[in-house]
Design a protein around this motif. Sequence first.
Motif, PDB file in Angstrom:
ATOM      1  N   ARG A   1       1.278   7.094 -10.691  1.00 33.52           N
ATOM      2  CA  ARG A   1       0.343   5.979 -10.514  1.00 33.52           C
ATOM      3  C   ARG A   1      -0.134   5.419 -11.841  1.00 33.52           C
ATOM      4  NH1 ARG A   1      -3.358   8.081  -5.538  1.00 33.52           N
ATOM      5  NH2 ARG A   1      -1.776   7.865  -3.933  1.00 33.52           N
TER       6      ARG A   1
ATOM      7  N   ARG B   1       0.822  -1.210   0.000  1.00 35.48           N
ATOM      8  CA  ARG B   1       0.000   0.000   0.000  1.00 35.48           C
ATOM      9  C   ARG B   1       0.855   1.258   0.000  1.00 35.48           C
ATOM     10  NH1 ARG B   1      -5.325  -0.516   1.301  1.00 35.48           N
ATOM     11  NH2 ARG B   1      -5.351   1.517   2.307  1.00 35.48           N
TER      12      ARG B   1
ATOM     13  N   ARG C   1      -7.780  -4.703 -15.943  1.00 36.16           N
ATOM     14  CA  ARG C   1      -7.760  -3.295 -15.571  1.00 36.16           C
ATOM     15  C   ARG C   1      -6.349  -2.867 -15.167  1.00 36.16           C
ATOM     16  NH1 ARG C   1     -11.210  -1.287 -10.483  1.00 36.16           N
ATOM     17  NH2 ARG C   1      -9.749  -2.653  -9.439  1.00 36.16           N
TER      18      ARG C   1
ATOM     19  N   PRO D   1      -9.152   3.642 -16.300  1.00 42.21           N
ATOM     20  CA  PRO D   1      -7.831   4.266 -16.443  1.00 42.21           C
ATOM     21  C   PRO D   1      -7.567   4.754 -17.862  1.00 42.21           C
ATOM     22  CG  PRO D   1      -7.628   1.903 -16.093  1.00 42.21           C
ATOM     23  CD  PRO D   1      -9.044   2.250 -15.842  1.00 42.21           C
TER      24      PRO D   1
ATOM     25  N   ALA E   1     -14.612  -7.144  -4.192  1.00 42.79           N
ATOM     26  CA  ALA E   1     -14.619  -5.854  -3.504  1.00 42.79           C
ATOM     27  C   ALA E   1     -13.819  -4.799  -4.242  1.00 42.79           C
ATOM     28  CB  ALA E   1     -14.052  -6.019  -2.096  1.00 42.79           C
ATOM     29  N   SER E   2     -12.970  -5.217  -5.178  1.00 39.58           N
ATOM     30  CA  SER E   2     -12.055  -4.232  -5.740  1.00 39.58           C
ATOM     31  C   SER E   2     -12.592  -3.596  -7.013  1.00 39.58           C
ATOM     32  CB  SER E   2     -10.687  -4.858  -5.993  1.00 39.58           C
ATOM     33  OG  SER E   2     -10.771  -5.799  -7.007  1.00 39.58           O
ATOM     34  N   MET E   3     -13.845  -3.897  -7.358  1.00 39.41           N
ATOM     35  CA  MET E   3     -14.433  -3.224  -8.509  1.00 39.41           C
ATOM     36  C   MET E   3     -15.708  -2.500  -8.106  1.00 39.41           C
ATOM     37  SD  MET E   3     -13.867  -5.518 -11.820  1.00 39.41           S
ATOM     38  CE  MET E   3     -13.630  -6.967 -10.857  1.00 39.41           C
ATOM     39  N   ASN E   4     -15.871  -1.320  -8.624  1.00 40.36           N
ATOM     40  CA  ASN E   4     -17.065  -0.532  -8.341  1.00 40.36           C
ATOM     41  C   ASN E   4     -18.301  -1.321  -8.766  1.00 40.36           C
ATOM     42  OD1 ASN E   4     -19.048   1.359  -8.073  1.00 40.36           O
ATOM     43  ND2 ASN E   4     -17.935   2.986  -9.125  1.00 40.36           N
TER      44      ASN E   4
ATOM     45  N   LEU F   1      -1.054   4.551  -0.786  1.00 36.97           N
ATOM     46  CA  LEU F   1      -2.306   4.440  -0.031  1.00 36.97           C
ATOM     47  C   LEU F   1      -2.069   4.431   1.473  1.00 36.97           C
ATOM     48  CD1 LEU F   1      -4.217   1.774  -2.138  1.00 36.97           C
ATOM     49  CD2 LEU F   1      -4.585   4.222  -2.115  1.00 36.97           C
TER      50      LEU F   1
ATOM     51  N   ARG G   1      -8.089   5.012  -6.231  1.00 36.28           N
ATOM     52  CA  ARG G   1      -7.018   5.931  -5.847  1.00 36.28           C
ATOM     53  C   ARG G   1      -5.686   5.448  -6.399  1.00 36.28           C
ATOM     54  NH1 ARG G   1      -8.240   6.240   0.295  1.00 36.28           N
ATOM     55  NH2 ARG G   1      -6.108   6.931   0.507  1.00 36.28           N
ATOM     56  N   ALA G   2      -5.473   4.148  -6.353  1.00 41.88           N
ATOM     57  CA  ALA G   2      -4.221   3.609  -6.880  1.00 41.88           C
ATOM     58  C   ALA G   2      -4.135   3.826  -8.388  1.00 41.88           C
ATOM     59  CB  ALA G   2      -4.118   2.125  -6.552  1.00 41.88           C
ATOM     60  N   MET G   3      -5.301   3.953  -9.034  1.00 45.19           N
ATOM     61  CA  MET G   3      -5.300   4.209 -10.477  1.00 45.19           C
ATOM     62  C   MET G   3      -4.934   5.652 -10.763  1.00 45.19           C
ATOM     63  SD  MET G   3      -8.480   2.655 -12.541  1.00 45.19           S
ATOM     64  CE  MET G   3      -9.501   1.948 -11.297  1.00 45.19           C
ATOM     65  N   GLY G   4      -4.884   6.471  -9.730  1.00 46.41           N
ATOM     66  CA  GLY G   4      -4.535   7.877  -9.932  1.00 46.41           C
ATOM     67  C   GLY G   4      -5.701   8.732 -10.392  1.00 46.41           C
TER      68      GLY G   4
ATOM     69  N   LEU H   1       1.827   2.076  -3.398  1.00 48.28           N
ATOM     70  CA  LEU H   1       0.703   2.631  -4.151  1.00 48.28           C
ATOM     71  C   LEU H   1       0.323   4.016  -3.644  1.00 48.28           C
ATOM     72  CD1 LEU H   1      -1.519  -0.550  -4.174  1.00 48.28           C
ATOM     73  CD2 LEU H   1      -0.520   0.520  -6.176  1.00 48.28           C
TER      74      LEU H   1
ATOM     75  N   PHE I   1      -6.001  -6.470  -6.368  1.00 50.29           N
ATOM     76  CA  PHE I   1      -6.233  -6.716  -4.949  1.00 50.29           C
ATOM     77  C   PHE I   1      -6.681  -8.144  -4.719  1.00 50.29           C
ATOM     78  CE2 PHE I   1      -6.699  -2.061  -4.918  1.00 50.29           C
ATOM     79  CZ  PHE I   1      -5.884  -1.770  -3.856  1.00 50.29           C
ATOM     80  N   GLN I   2      -6.744  -8.488  -3.417  1.00 56.33           N
ATOM     81  CA  GLN I   2      -7.067  -9.862  -3.055  1.00 56.33           C
ATOM     82  C   GLN I   2      -8.486 -10.261  -3.449  1.00 56.33           C
ATOM     83  OE1 GLN I   2      -6.548 -10.734   1.069  1.00 56.33           O
ATOM     84  NE2 GLN I   2      -7.417 -12.758   0.879  1.00 56.33           N
ATOM     85  N   ASN I   3      -9.428  -9.405  -3.077  1.00 58.93           N
ATOM     86  CA  ASN I   3     -10.814  -9.808  -3.241  1.00 58.93           C
ATOM     87  C   ASN I   3     -11.399  -9.148  -4.472  1.00 58.93           C
ATOM     88  OD1 ASN I   3     -13.466 -10.396  -3.062  1.00 58.93           O
ATOM     89  ND2 ASN I   3     -13.698  -9.793  -0.928  1.00 58.93           N
TER      90      ASN I   3
ATOM     91  N   ARG J   1       0.025  11.409  -9.161  1.00 62.43           N
ATOM     92  CA  ARG J   1      -0.978  10.817 -10.033  1.00 62.43           C
ATOM     93  C   ARG J   1      -0.342  10.313 -11.326  1.00 62.43           C
ATOM     94  NH1 ARG J   1      -5.278  14.961  -9.587  1.00 62.43           N
ATOM     95  NH2 ARG J   1      -5.526  14.304  -7.448  1.00 62.43           N
TER      96      ARG J   1
ATOM     97  N   VAL K   1      -2.482  -2.375 -10.219  1.00 65.23           N
ATOM     98  CA  VAL K   1      -2.687  -3.057  -8.945  1.00 65.23           C
ATOM     99  C   VAL K   1      -3.794  -4.094  -9.062  1.00 65.23           C
ATOM    100  CG1 VAL K   1      -4.212  -1.213  -8.148  1.00 65.23           C
ATOM    101  CG2 VAL K   1      -3.163  -2.727  -6.486  1.00 65.23           C
TER     102      VAL K   1
ATOM    103  N   GLU L   1     -12.387  -1.660  -1.052  1.00 65.23           N
ATOM    104  CA  GLU L   1     -11.213  -1.885  -1.891  1.00 65.23           C
ATOM    105  C   GLU L   1     -11.337  -1.194  -3.234  1.00 65.23           C
ATOM    106  OE1 GLU L   1     -10.037  -5.914  -2.520  1.00 65.23           O
ATOM    107  OE2 GLU L   1      -8.907  -5.964  -0.646  1.00 65.23           O
ATOM    108  N   TYR L   2     -12.562  -1.063  -3.745  1.00 66.94           N
ATOM    109  CA  TYR L   2     -12.655  -0.449  -5.071  1.00 66.94           C
ATOM    110  C   TYR L   2     -12.325   1.024  -5.028  1.00 66.94           C
ATOM    111  CZ  TYR L   2     -17.528   0.342  -3.559  1.00 66.94           C
ATOM    112  OH  TYR L   2     -18.652   0.672  -2.873  1.00 66.94           O
TER     113      TYR L   2
END
Lengths: 567, 300
Positions: free
Chosen positions: A380, A348, A456, A407, A392-395, A353, B198-201, A351, A387-389, A377, A385, B192-193
């Motif tokens: 970045r 993190r 992504r 992006p 949860a990591s997509m909107n 974060l 944020r990690a995407m900038g 990144l 993530f694990q889950n 920015r 990146v 996480e999303y």
Amino acid sequence: MTTTPASTPPTNDPPTSGSTAPVLAVRDLTVTFQVDSGRAPDVAAVRGLSYDLMPGEVLALVGESGSGKSVSSMALLGLLPPTATVTGTAHLGQDDLLAMGRAELSQVRGRRLAMIFQDPSGALDPVFTIGFQLGEMLRRHVPGLSRAERRERATELLRMVDLPDPEQRLRFYPHQLSGGQCQRVMIAMALACDPEVLVADEPTTALDVTVQQEILDVLRRLRGRTSAAIVLITHDMGVVADLADRVVVMRHGEAVEQAPVAQLFAEPAAAYTRTLLAAVPRIGAPERPSGVDARDRPALNVEDLVVEYRGRRGRTVRAVDGVNLTVQPGEILGLVGESGSGKSTLGRCALGLAPLTSGVVEVVGTRVGIGSRAAARAARQRVGVVFQNPAASMNPRYTVGQSIGEPLAVHAGLRGPALRARVAELLESVELPAAWAERYPHELSGGQRQRVAIARAIALDPELLIADEPTSALDVSVQATVLDLFREIQQRLRFACLFISHDLAVVDELADRVAVMHQGRLVEVGARHQVLQNPQDDYTRRLLAAAPVPDPADQARRREERLREAS
Amino acid sequence: MSEATASVEDATAEHTGPPPGRGVWQTLRRRPLFWACVVVLTLLGLVAAVPSWFAGWFGQPDPRVCDLSSSAQAPSAEHVFGTDLQGCDVWANVIFGTRNSLSVGLLSTAVALAVALVVGTLAGYRGGWADRLISRLTDVFLGFPFLLGAVVVLTSVGSRSPVSVSMVLALFSWPTMARLVRSSVRSVRGAEYVDAARAMGLSTARIVRRYVLPNAIGPVLAVATISVGSVIVAESTLTFLGLGLRAPSISWGLQLSSAQSYFQTAPHMLVFPSIFLTVTVLAMITLGDILRDTLDPRGR
């Protein structure tokens, strides 16, 4: 077992004597779920499952997520939601569990048939001491005991699960115990009434390998101390190899194979068992060429990094403590450690974060945490990146195409047909059909979602990719395909990668170099072969020894070795 | 399901595009409840726009024509909803009250919601001093007696139009919503999303607009639809105290507050305005729920 009068005296015969009756005989167990109050077709979660559980035996129900292994056991305990229809028979001794009413069942539950759940800290009530909770269990099921007797029995139970200083521990609250200790308390509670059958649903999945090993040792020793037969539900072939006597392999709600453990691993009969076993990553992958040039400017450079968090009551917690690390372009560095080792915090930090307390983190030539937001920015954009889950990591409000295109639209300014074409290309590069751009993440399976997350991450052709446990939430067979895909893409795009994982075998399949973290410090860094085959650090050795291997004979040998060393 | 095989099967088999009819509009169109709400709210809107036409249906077009000798009469052919204490026709009053009540309810809720979204998001997403400041501010507003505050503000403002009354009501209803927004934004912020974004900038504005708000707005929307009803009633309290709309203004709230003490002898005076209020609130809440479900792709 002394003080409790169990409702029926369990027999102590070894499982091998073929004449004894099974403690639990399940016949034609079928569970169907009504979907959408009958508007959608019913889903069969378990189809005609039959097995016998002999006294004192450990029977493993193995399968991937959705195979019905948990549902079948929940059905025995009557814990399914009202949308489920259960048919078949399940005889516990002489009584059919499935024919029982609620009142009868609650007499059986906890007393003759006990359960251990996956998440130990969630299953204990945080506002009561463990002594109180154990006492509560005894008061409910063994009403005849006096206060002193209950206390004595609780101590005895804690001793049985090898919890040190059981008398003192009775006064502890769950948050004062570690995850492994909580799980032991859960096991102690399950054993409180000398159950005939203990159902352990993924008892070690939420735990670190070294803690998992402790729990597996406890369960193993229990077999000598109590007469309970254990139904072990797990997805982990290593755990099966370590603990089980007999295995039922499940898939799509059906048992595809039933065999004694040695036979299952030596000569798996069903094709699915073979694929499952083949998909389990093992340490010992062959040498791979790596085109890494150490003279290049590193893609990720970490120097003397310290990250501190202010905990409650002003205590500072050092999550990362003086770490030095570089990842060269084109290199995969596997960062291994248990939970709380600081490996994710390190990721993190890279990144941007997590705030760094001191030290330097350079990501593709830009220092993190210094300079303008615009510069950060810009940096970045060159970092991807995963993530694990993946759930949860997509909107959840974005379609897959929007997520992948985000992006591209923001940084590369792609619009309209050009954006759609690139998204389609990216989807195809992770082996998903391009038309899925219109779908939403919740309509995909875990493995498919993780492919989207990878698409992504590589959308902008990153120089550095940070993957935080990208396969830990996936089933083994899915993990195998995702890892293959990951390796293939990395070889094509040649990005540098920080691959964070708790699983040494997964790291072995991918990484060029391996770094091991323990309590915020880097204890060992080196070439993959050297670290995994010939570890220098004590902790690395412990970590390697603790991970169960999917081979019963080998695992038994390793356990003996380990116990010999310990004594 | 084993995902390894599932992914292969799915990729080759029938699913190559999205299932048909899954857009927001296609889903809405197929829900009868949605249409029921739309019809009710359109009717109410029409009533608010041209009350005299609706009032004339039963031969009593003017709400201010009152006959004290026929006070508190039960519904009859002449007065379909009966008459109130002053002998005015209840039907005409309910119809003419729609405009004031609806505009106060909707305007005040909309203002409160807008303020709550801005302030709550700021507190929830930024955290730190902004959060502390805003949280204490909402505490002050929540701790302050509503009536006392409204009295002070309304007497110092002077004008008593539906707009000024709405503003005062909004002033005292945003804190609850702001706290709700703050807590749901805080929970989404940790998702996480959002980290991934944020990690995407991505810029903060984009993250808030596209990632945080759409996922955090559900609870506050539900509360906002309910608050339309309570604001309409709160307006009546103010009016009852002579602080809200001035007589001869007509509103549902006014009717309700004057009828409540005669409920046992003349229940119709309370029942008919209540029915209108209830139907309005129900339609709003249901529409809010349907919209929330439909806008969430998982609910479609």
